[in-house]
Write a protein that holds these residues in place. Structure first.
Motif, mmCIF file in Angstrom:
data_model
loop_
_atom_site.group_PDB
_atom_site.id
_atom_site.type_symbol
_atom_site.label_atom_id
_atom_site.label_comp_id
_atom_site.label_asym_id
_atom_site.label_seq_id
_atom_site.Cartn_x
_atom_site.Cartn_y
_atom_site.Cartn_z
ATOM 1 N N ALA A 187 0.694 -1.026 -0.006
ATOM 2 C CA ALA A 187 -0.026 0.045 0.026
ATOM 3 C C ALA A 187 0.783 1.200 0.008
ATOM 4 C CB ALA A 187 -0.858 -0.125 1.095
ATOM 5 N N ALA A 188 0.715 2.188 -0.913
ATOM 6 C CA ALA A 188 1.270 3.406 -1.261
ATOM 7 C C ALA A 188 1.104 4.376 0.005
ATOM 8 C CB ALA A 188 1.078 4.167 -2.224
ATOM 9 N N GLU A 220 3.395 3.116 2.912
ATOM 10 C CA GLU A 220 4.703 3.298 2.604
ATOM 11 C C GLU A 220 5.083 4.637 2.732
ATOM 12 O OE1 GLU A 220 5.864 1.609 -1.216
ATOM 13 O OE2 GLU A 220 6.200 -0.392 -0.397
ATOM 14 N N VAL A 221 4.434 5.809 2.337
ATOM 15 C CA VAL A 221 4.626 7.187 2.578
ATOM 16 C C VAL A 221 4.790 7.639 3.794
ATOM 17 C CG1 VAL A 221 4.540 7.752 0.047
ATOM 18 C CG2 VAL A 221 2.649 8.147 1.807
ATOM 19 N N CYS A 222 3.773 6.757 4.864
ATOM 20 C CA CYS A 222 3.585 7.421 6.218
ATOM 21 C C CYS A 222 4.711 7.510 7.054
ATOM 22 C CB CYS A 222 2.406 6.630 6.809
ATOM 23 S SG CYS A 222 2.059 7.206 8.487
ATOM 24 N N PRO A 223 5.158 8.648 7.398
ATOM 25 C CA PRO A 223 6.566 8.784 8.054
ATOM 26 C C PRO A 223 6.357 8.154 9.344
ATOM 27 C CG PRO A 223 5.421 10.785 8.010
ATOM 28 C CD PRO A 223 4.546 9.811 7.203
ATOM 29 N N VAL A 224 5.324 7.899 10.178
ATOM 30 C CA VAL A 224 5.184 7.706 11.479
ATOM 31 C C VAL A 224 4.701 6.120 11.586
ATOM 32 C CG1 VAL A 224 5.382 9.668 12.667
ATOM 33 C CG2 VAL A 224 3.160 9.047 11.959
ATOM 34 N N LYS A 275 -0.708 14.411 5.262
ATOM 35 C CA LYS A 275 -1.612 14.332 3.935
ATOM 36 C C LYS A 275 -0.833 13.485 2.743
ATOM 37 C CE LYS A 275 -4.003 17.940 5.453
ATOM 38 N NZ LYS A 275 -3.885 19.530 5.502
ATOM 39 N N MET A 276 0.405 13.157 3.427
ATOM 40 C CA MET A 276 1.235 12.423 2.099
ATOM 41 C C MET A 276 0.288 11.185 1.536
ATOM 42 S SD MET A 276 5.284 12.535 2.519
ATOM 43 C CE MET A 276 5.738 12.517 4.292
ATOM 44 N N THR A 303 -2.618 10.785 1.282
ATOM 45 C CA THR A 303 -3.661 11.442 0.333
ATOM 46 C C THR A 303 -3.122 11.643 -1.108
ATOM 47 O OG1 THR A 303 -3.720 13.532 0.780
ATOM 48 C CG2 THR A 303 -5.165 12.201 2.225
ATOM 49 N N ILE A 304 -1.998 11.899 -1.086
ATOM 50 C CA ILE A 304 -1.193 12.363 -2.207
ATOM 51 C C ILE A 304 -0.815 11.216 -3.136
ATOM 52 C CG2 ILE A 304 0.490 13.545 -3.469
ATOM 53 C CD1 ILE A 304 0.623 15.403 -0.927
ATOM 54 N N ALA A 305 -0.329 10.162 -2.173
ATOM 55 C CA ALA A 305 0.234 8.996 -2.517
ATOM 56 C C ALA A 305 -0.720 8.041 -3.271
ATOM 57 C CB ALA A 305 1.078 8.228 -1.661
ATOM 58 N N CYS A 306 -1.836 7.791 -2.718
ATOM 59 C CA CYS A 306 -2.867 6.764 -3.153
ATOM 60 C C CYS A 306 -3.185 7.086 -4.463
ATOM 61 C CB CYS A 306 -4.072 6.964 -2.159
ATOM 62 S SG CYS A 306 -5.450 5.676 -2.709
ATOM 63 N N PRO A 307 -2.923 5.972 -5.295
ATOM 64 C CA PRO A 307 -3.364 5.788 -6.707
ATOM 65 C C PRO A 307 -4.775 5.950 -7.071
ATOM 66 C CG PRO A 307 -2.323 3.857 -6.171
ATOM 67 C CD PRO A 307 -2.322 4.558 -4.976
ATOM 68 N N LYS A 317 9.201 9.453 -2.256
ATOM 69 C CA LYS A 317 9.254 8.258 -1.324
ATOM 70 C C LYS A 317 8.420 7.198 -1.953
ATOM 71 C CE LYS A 317 9.172 9.302 3.573
ATOM 72 N NZ LYS A 317 8.078 9.477 4.975
ATOM 73 N N ASN A 318 7.473 7.375 -2.792
ATOM 74 C CA ASN A 318 6.831 6.214 -3.486
ATOM 75 C C ASN A 318 6.188 6.732 -4.748
ATOM 76 O OD1 ASN A 318 4.394 4.901 -3.888
ATOM 77 N ND2 ASN A 318 4.654 3.743 -2.265
ATOM 78 N N ARG A 331 -8.871 11.515 -9.343
ATOM 79 C CA ARG A 331 -8.021 10.205 -9.192
ATOM 80 C C ARG A 331 -9.031 8.934 -9.119
ATOM 81 N NH1 ARG A 331 -4.052 10.579 -4.638
ATOM 82 N NH2 ARG A 331 -4.335 12.780 -4.825
#
Lengths: 159, 249
Positions: free
Chosen positions: A59-60, A63-67, A90-91, A93-97, B218-219, B233
């Motif tokens: 899951a993107a 993977e991007v979640c820093p904590v 909110k990373m 929300t940006i990463a989810c394809p 990062k991804n 999206r």
């Protein structure tokens, strides 16, 4: 084995009941904007389909979640957000394809499908059975049968 | 192992802090600088509890004290209440412009005094914003100076290259001390102005360019696609399904 949400667009009538149920269960109000599932209607071609989190195996969002605030629930297989741990960067929300992870400014949380803890309410209330919650093997079997059926039709046309 | 908190026997995990154990057991201890993602920092001192060990009493910060032996903890003795009231008074004097501390000042029935205060100050130096920035991997802000001059700032108070404008610092701040201003398609924070990224399809401003690039690095799940907001999206996925269905029939 954990079950998965199976969406069958050919059965969806575009009634948006799932959106209302989802927002009511999670936020206490009937507001499709705060729903974790979204229905798209294509009137011209007569197709409607709900879009919902796929609970990806890689899951993107996780993977991007820093904590490490997004983790997989061992029982249901759902990716769950720990709101106490989340920093609201909110990373995810940006990463989810699929755009299925959104920030809800009203309750100040990252909101995404949590499979309602193993009893998805959208499935309970979908009037046409377009969303089902089933074993992935059975779901695949249905797809295979469907495909075999098509082959049979083609075969009959040829012979 | 078992410890005693407020006269009740509570199961605790060796090495867990007193605060974590209390949270699990639904025992309330007030905190300002604690966040689950970082653990205890021992900065605000609001979580002070009384500890009795081998007949000796002392006060410790619950968020940093690990449980390693049989202890007895009291979370709301008169001494603790008085200590907390003092801490709230001091924090209020430090940041009198913070609505949260004004509320706490009233709730804890603190007495005002003649200590010097800066009426515009809202920051209590809890360090949560710095921690959040560090965890995210930007390290754009830190605590600078010492003693009474201590404050949170970007390097030399200039626009930091590392800052992506995500705003996590402003959202995590318990006293709303960090100003993030959005005007038109610009977002300003920490003396840096960001241009907000518009969704290629609907034009909704959904993040900053810097944060989008940071996330893509990062991804790369999002990097392959066009720069779309969450709803567009979803719509793009629905359109793929539509195309697939049309091809089938």
């Amino acid at each position: 084995m954990e079950k998965i949400l199976v969406v069958q667009p050919e059965k969806c009538t575009g009634c948006r009941t799932c959106e209302l149920v989802c927002s009511f269960v999670h936020t206490g109000e009937f507001n499709p904007l705060r729903s974790r599932i979204t229905v798209f209607n294509f009137e011209k071609v007569g197709l409607a389909t709900p879009i919902v989190c796929q609970q990806c195996s890689v899951a993107a969002c996780m993977e991007v979640c820093p904590v490490g605030a997004i983790t997989r629930d061992e029982e249901t297989g759902a990716m769950l957000v720990s709101h106490d741990r989340c920093l609201r960067c909110k990373m995810c929300t940006i990463a989810c394809p699929f755009g299925a992870t959104i920030y809800d400014p009203v309750s100040d949380i990252i909101s995404k499908c949590d499979l309602c803890g193993g009893d998805p309410q959208c499935v309970q209330y979908c009037p046409s059975g377009a969303i089902t919650y089933q074993d992935p093997i059975k779901a695949n079997l249905a797809k295979r049968k469907n495909y075999a059926e098509k082959l049979r039709v083609v075969y009959e046309e040829v012979v | 192992m078992q410890i005693i908190i407020d006269g009740k026997k509570i199961d605790a995990v060796y090495g867990d802090t007193i605060l974590e154990t209390c949270r699990k057991a639904d025992i309330y201890i007030p905190t300002l600088c604690y966040h689950e993602a970082f653990g205890g920092q021992g900065r605000c001192r609001l979580c002070m509890v009384e500890l009795e060990k081998e007949g000796q009493k002392k006060m410790v910060a619950a968020c940093t004290y690990p449980i390693t032996e049989k202890i007895e903890v009291r979370t709301s003795t008169p001494l603790i209440k008085k200590t907390r009231r003092n801490i709230i008074m001091l924090l209020y004097k430090r940041a009198p412009n913070s609505l949260l501390l004004q509320k706490l000042f009233r709730e804890y029935e603190c007495q005002d005094n003649s200590l010097k205060e800066d009426p515009a100050e809202r920051c209590i130096l809890c360090n949560l914003c710095v921690q959040a920035c560090q965890e995210i991997g930007s390290n754009a802000i830190s605590l600078i100076m010492r003693g009474t001059d201590k404050r949170v700032a970007s390097p030399y108070d200039e626009a930091s290259e590392a800052c992506t404008g995500c705003g996590a610092c402003a959202l995590i701040c318990p006293t709303a001390a960090i100003e993030m201003v959005e005007e038109g398609n610009k977002r300003s924070i920490w003396n840096k102005t960001f241009e907000l990224l518009a969704c290629e399809r609907c034009g909704k401003l959904y993040t900053t360019k810097e944060q989008w690039e940071f996330t893509a690095k990062k991804n790369n799940a999002c990097a392959s696609d066009r720069q779309l907001c969450e709803s567009c999206r979803k719509k793009a996925v629905a359109e793929k399904i539509k195309a697939y269905q049309a091809a089938e029939h």
